[in-house]
Motif scaffolding. Structure first.
Motif: not given
Lengths: 291, 319, 443
Positions: A117-122, A124-125, A127-130, A183, B7, B9, C89-91, C336, C362, C425
């Motif tokens: 994972y390489d997004g913001a360390g959060n 909620a964010i 889990s909305s992605l995958y 989760k 992965i 966003p 969706s990753g799920y 995505k 990033r 994000d």
């Protein structure tokens, strides 16, 4: 000269005091003095764990409620509630103390990572992605939304397992982490006698084989614990076991039969390795006393 | 599984802009200004700039490393820029120890006490300059006269600036050509209007800043001083003199446009610019200080949060 | 002066590596995985069971609500199982696995290449046929098309706007459709015009596709009421509201639908699918997918059966290199990231973008320097840095007051930010949260 100054200052003083008096009469808000008294006793953490907006809101609710049965300050616990009851002359319910438990034990070894994972360390964010960096889409993401939500520093991410850990002494069971976790992994459970409790540390609802493939510590819904339990405390829904903290008598038999070590027991004496058959019985006896 | 797929966003691409690109861009825009000041103020300009930059970078590094205890970020160029801008607001004969105190005030009080880049309320370089102006008014208001690559530093010949001449009612002002090129007394970086405008053009082309703030300031000052000039040409100076003299252009182009301390929406930028122009004109025309740009910018810096609250970006489809 | 939208916008490098490549078909895969939820709205209800024999075009799932769509088999063969599969969706979500045997199609489908221009059925019949065929918005939003063609009572569409913008970098699927299937696209547009009873349609195409503009302008002479409008290149021009603003100079108000300004917007790909559904009885079982990026040897445009694993597409475009860092379903701005190469192509997959490891990561995040560049580029006129902070500190009231729900998630703010802050994000997450709060308040 002096006279003018005295008259002017004195006049201003009299007029202002008159205005202040009128204003305070006009805009006076009546507040039940009991609310302030109750608020004195409350811990002033303003955590919102009681379900009200801060301690003032909770104090207001206590004063206005017919009885204190449904009201509990999770931070102050029974001690504070009985003092509140004393002031208000109302009955308090003897609520069981609770504590947060983390229902995921998919540490780095058990749950191999398949993505990065390489997004913001959060959480909620993420889990909305995958579903997560591992094959398990139910388990802990480990970005610490729960730790950030805790105002008591009672939950921290263990850097070696990548999972949150609850520090028992600090946890006030305010429930902020439960709300923060996207989760729904964290649960408030009965703290139990001597802080002993048994719970299924997994929320994976995949079929057994799938769950096991993604995490070696996952509950695979094999039913062994359900069969073992004499108190009907364990139910299995969607391939996932759940232990009711109301029914559980802490006999530790389910822990012994779990093939994936998904059932965790906390604060028990170490088990005697040699006599697996005997130890649960003795434990049962001691625990009966505790209850 | 072959390898771990990454992965994240969306968006998955980035435009390549960075803080340091913007900071170094501004520094490049300041090169012509620096060259002009080198020509007119010689060794003094070089010493003041070098001392200011070095001490700003050093203070930023030390504070980040030992006080805030985080990874120092002096490489992003913002401390260098603060140092250069501070130097450009100082007279070229200022003693080294005063410059160092100014740098400490700029970085320590103006920037780091708020939490570092991005959190400061006031423009750090201006905070440093005003700190010095209040603490050392004598040294801060004696400006060396321009020469041709002069090699003297502390003991240079000093004289009045155009604005102080106006304030004191001196009749003979420098010619427009001298003001445009910078052949007059003043702080290091404020003398040459031509060099400053060249820098402005560069900033606009590189899209580092937008035109709104500088233009709003310049137009406001021009209009207000123009009105006063029309009313009474004998007591008030020509508006063109106001534009070309003092720190107006330096302030409007390089100081007021500081990202951190200026408003975010276009409307807000205009309001902020007009505010600075208004305050500058009022201080210059009626105040006891000959120069008012620094104070005007600092006052409007303080008002930036409230401007941001009331002047929101233009919303798609209207409100 | 070319037309474009009036607020914000960015200019990312086009990188249209596969531009001008002919659309080619790739072999039918051995197994397809067809998710039941490929669209916005309720997932379809499966109407087949394990072991059933199906043909290409057989109905697999029936629309599960008003906002939902039918799902059809894209191959002939046997239903292997109905199980959960990880999708874009990753799920894990329900999907139908079909083992392909041969390539037999339903008899009703006209597979010939002949162009059928005449369409004599009524507007309601057209909408029914589109609903039957399970057509959804193919630009990526996957909103069921029949719903968009049924305007709410009291509102009358005046103009049909066709989105041929393809403002996402890298993607060329719509571009190649306009070049190769221009007649079919225009016939599809005519059918859509008939469905909503308007006599004017505008196809907006960005100026970086001059061949498509010339070609369609030429063809449009033979169709009444269709106009081609070249647009200045600017992202996100393909956004529905931005496109309407660019073409007809009307701004849809916050929270309103495009129909409130009299416009209905459909994608070029959707117009093509409508042609095939109405004139050829062909349900939406294949689509054009661009496979591109510096990570593949031969960037291409493929006609792909829905349900084909992404891995097959990448193989067909020259294979995945060792250094693959990221696979993106869609374009680089709004697509995505996929968790694996086994995820199937769905109705909304306009492209598959393969990035090398270096391109994927990033840059480090710095403090916000309040440069307001995000404010300048936001096409909705929002203040992204404020919205990010509001989300970070869970100040939902502030976020709502500053129109967080109007965010179209175009990513212009994150793309531009010099401090590389993950603006979108947070805003996306906050938008979801605020929408939930608003829904809860209404009910």
């Amino acid at each position: 000269m002096i006279l003018i100054a005295i008259i002017t200052l004195g006049g201003i003083g009299i007029i202002s005091s008159g205005l202040l008096y009128l204003a305070s009469r006009k805009f006076e808000v009546y507040e039940n003095p009991l609310i302030a008294q109750v608020q004195e006793i409350l811990p002033a953490a303003n955590c919102g764990g009681c379900g009200y907006p801060g301690c003032a809101g909770f104090a207001d609710a206590c004063v206005n409620a017919p009885s204190l049965e449904d009201l509990l300050c999770p931070v102050g616990g029974a001690a504070v509630m009985s003092r509140v009851a004393g002031i208000l002359g109302k009955d308090t319910a003897g609520a069981d103390p609770k504590i947060a438990v983390v229902r995921c034990n998919g540490n780095c070894e058990a749950r191999p990572h398949v993505n990065q994972y390489d997004g913001a360390g959060n959480c909620a964010i993420a889990s909305s992605l995958y579903g997560g960096e591992t094959g398990c889409s139910y388990g802990c993401l480990g970005y610490g939304d729960c730790a950030a939500a805790c105002t008591f520093g009672a939950i921290i991410i263990n850097s070696s397992t990548g999972l949150p850990e609850v520090i028992e002494d600090k946890c006030t069971s305010c429930g902020a982490c439960v709300k923060a976790c996207p989760k729904n992994i964290i649960e408030l459970r009965k703290k139990g006698p001597k802080s002993r409790r048994i719970f299924v540390s997994c929320v994976n609802r995949d079929k057994g084989g799938v769950a096991r493939k993604s995490c070696s510590n996952a509950c695979i819904g094999c039913n062994k614990c359900e069969k073992e339990c004499k108190f009907e405390a364990i139910t299995i829904t969607d391939n996932l076991a759940y232990i009711s903290s109301q029914k559980c008598r802490l006999c530790r038999k389910c822990t012994a039969v779990c093939p994936t070590n998904a059932i965790h027991e906390l604060n028990f004496a170490p088990r005697k390795e040699t006599s697996l058959e005997d130890s649960p019985k003795t434990d049962e006896k001691t625990n009966q006393k505790n209850i | 599984m072959e390898n771990k797929l990454i992965i994240s966003p969306s968006p998955h691409i980035h435009g390549g802009d960075s803080i340091s690109k913007n900071m170094y861009g501004v520094l490049i825009a300041l090169v012509p200004v620096f060259l002009v000041s080198l020509y007119y103020f010689g060794l003094g300009a070089l010493i003041v700039t070098a001392v200011s930059v070095l001490s700003c970078v050093l203070f930023e590094y030390l504070i980040q490393r030992f006080v805030l205890k985080k990874e120092p970020s002096v490489g992003d160029g913002s401390a260098i820029l603060t140092g250069v801008l501070l130097a450009f607001n100082l007279p070229s004969n200022l003693p080294v120890w005063i410059i160092i105190i100014g740098s400490l005030a700029a970085i320590g009080i103006g920037k780091m006490s708020f939490g570092g880049l991005g959190n400061n309320i006031f423009n750090p370089a201006l905070a440093g300059r005003v700190f010095l102006l209040i603490s050392f008014p004598a040294q801060m208001t004696t400006w060396p006269l321009p020469g041709k690559l002069p090699m003297d530093y502390i003991d240079s010949v000093t004289g009045a600036t155009t604005l102080s001449m106006i304030n004191e009612g001196v009749a003979r002002l420098p010619s427009f050509a001298d003001m445009l090129l910078g052949n007059m007394g003043g702080s290091l970086g404020e003398v040459s209007a031509a060099a400053l405008l060249l820098g402005f053009a560069y900033l606009l082309v590189r899209r580092i800043i937008t035109w709104h703030i500088p233009v709003a300031i310049i137009v406001t000052v021009f209009a207000l001083t123009g009105i006063m000039y029309l009313i009474d040409p004998l007591s008030y100076a020509d508006p063109v003199v106001h534009l070309l003299s003092g720190g107006l252009l330096l302030g409007a182009i390089f100081m007021a446009t500081d990202y951190v301390t200026s408003p975010m929406s276009r409307d807000g930028m205009i309001v902020y610019g007009v505010g600075i122009g208004l305050l500058t004109s009022v201080i210059r025309l009626f105040g006891s200080y000959p120069e008012g740009v620094s104070f005007a910018i600092l006052i409007m810096n303080a008002l930036t949060p409230i401007i941001n609250t009331y002047f929101k970006p233009k919303h798609f489809g209207g409100r | 002066m070319l037309k474009t939208f009036r607020i914000g916008g960015i200019h990312p490098p086009g990188n249209k590596l596969s531009a001008g490549k002919k659309i080619t078909s790739i072999p039918v895969p051995r197994q397809v995985i067809i998710p039941l939820g490929q669209h916005i709205g309720a997932p379809a209800q499966a109407v087949v069971k394990k072991g059933d024999q199906v043909k290409a075009g057989t109905l697999l799932g029936e629309s599960g609500g008003f906002v939902s769509a039918n799902i059809h088999s894209s191959v002939s063969g046997k239903v292997n199982k109905i199980d959960n599969a990880v999708d874009a969706s990753g799920y894990k979500r329900p999907a139908i696995y079909i083992d392909a045997e041969g390539d037999e199609w339903e008899d009703t489908i006209d597979r010939s290449e002949t162009l059928v221009r005449e369409c004599s059925i009524s507007s309601q019949e057209i909408i029914d046929k589109i609903a039957q065929a399970g057509i959804v918005g193919l630009g990526g939003a996957t909103f069921p098309t029949q719903v968009k063609l049924t305007p709410p009572a009291g509102l009358r569409p005046e103009i049909l706007i066709i989105n041929g913008v393809e403002c996402e970098p890298y993607l060329t699927s719509d571009h190649s459709l306009m070049i190769e299937k221009g007649e079919q696209v225009l016939t599809g547009v005519t059918i859509l015009m008939k469905a909503i009873s308007v006599d004017k349609a505008v196809i907006g195409i960005e100026n970086n596709k001059p061949d498509a503009i010339i070609h369609l302008k030429d063809l449009a002479k033979r169709y009444t009421g269709i106009e081609i409008t070249p647009l200045k290149v600017q992202y996100p021009q393909g956004g529905e509201k931005q496109l309407i603003d660019a073409v007809v100079r009307r701004q849809v108000k916050s929270g309103a639908l495009p129909i409130s300004v009299g416009a209905v917007v459909h994608n070029v790909g959707t117009a093509y699918a409508v042609y095939e559904a109405v004139q050829k009885n062909k349900p939406l079982i294949e689509r054009v997918v661009t496979v591109t990026g510096k990570g593949v040897a031969n960037p291409s445009n493929f006609m792909v059966r829905i349900g084909t694993p992404v891995r097959d597409l990448i193989e067909a475009a020259g294979g995945m290199s060792e250094n693959t860092g990221k696979i993106i379903g869609g374009g680089p701005m709004m697509g995505k990231a996929l968790t694996s190469a086994d995820i199937p192509v769905t109705k909304g997959s306009s492209g598959i973008l393969v990035f090398s490891k270096e391109e994927s990561l990033r840059k480090p995040v710095h403090n916000c320097i309040r440069c307001a560049k995000c404010v300048q580029v936001c096409p909705m006129g929002l203040n992204p840095t404020l919205l990010m902070n509001a989300t970070e500190f869970a100040n939902w009231e502030l976020a709502e007051k500053n129109y967080i729900v109007d965010c179209i998630e175009c990513g212009s703010c994150s793309f531009t930010c010099p401090a590389c802050r993950p603006l979108l994000d947070y805003i996306r997450s906050g938008k979801g949260k605020v929408m939930g709060i608003i829904r809860a308040r209404k009910s």
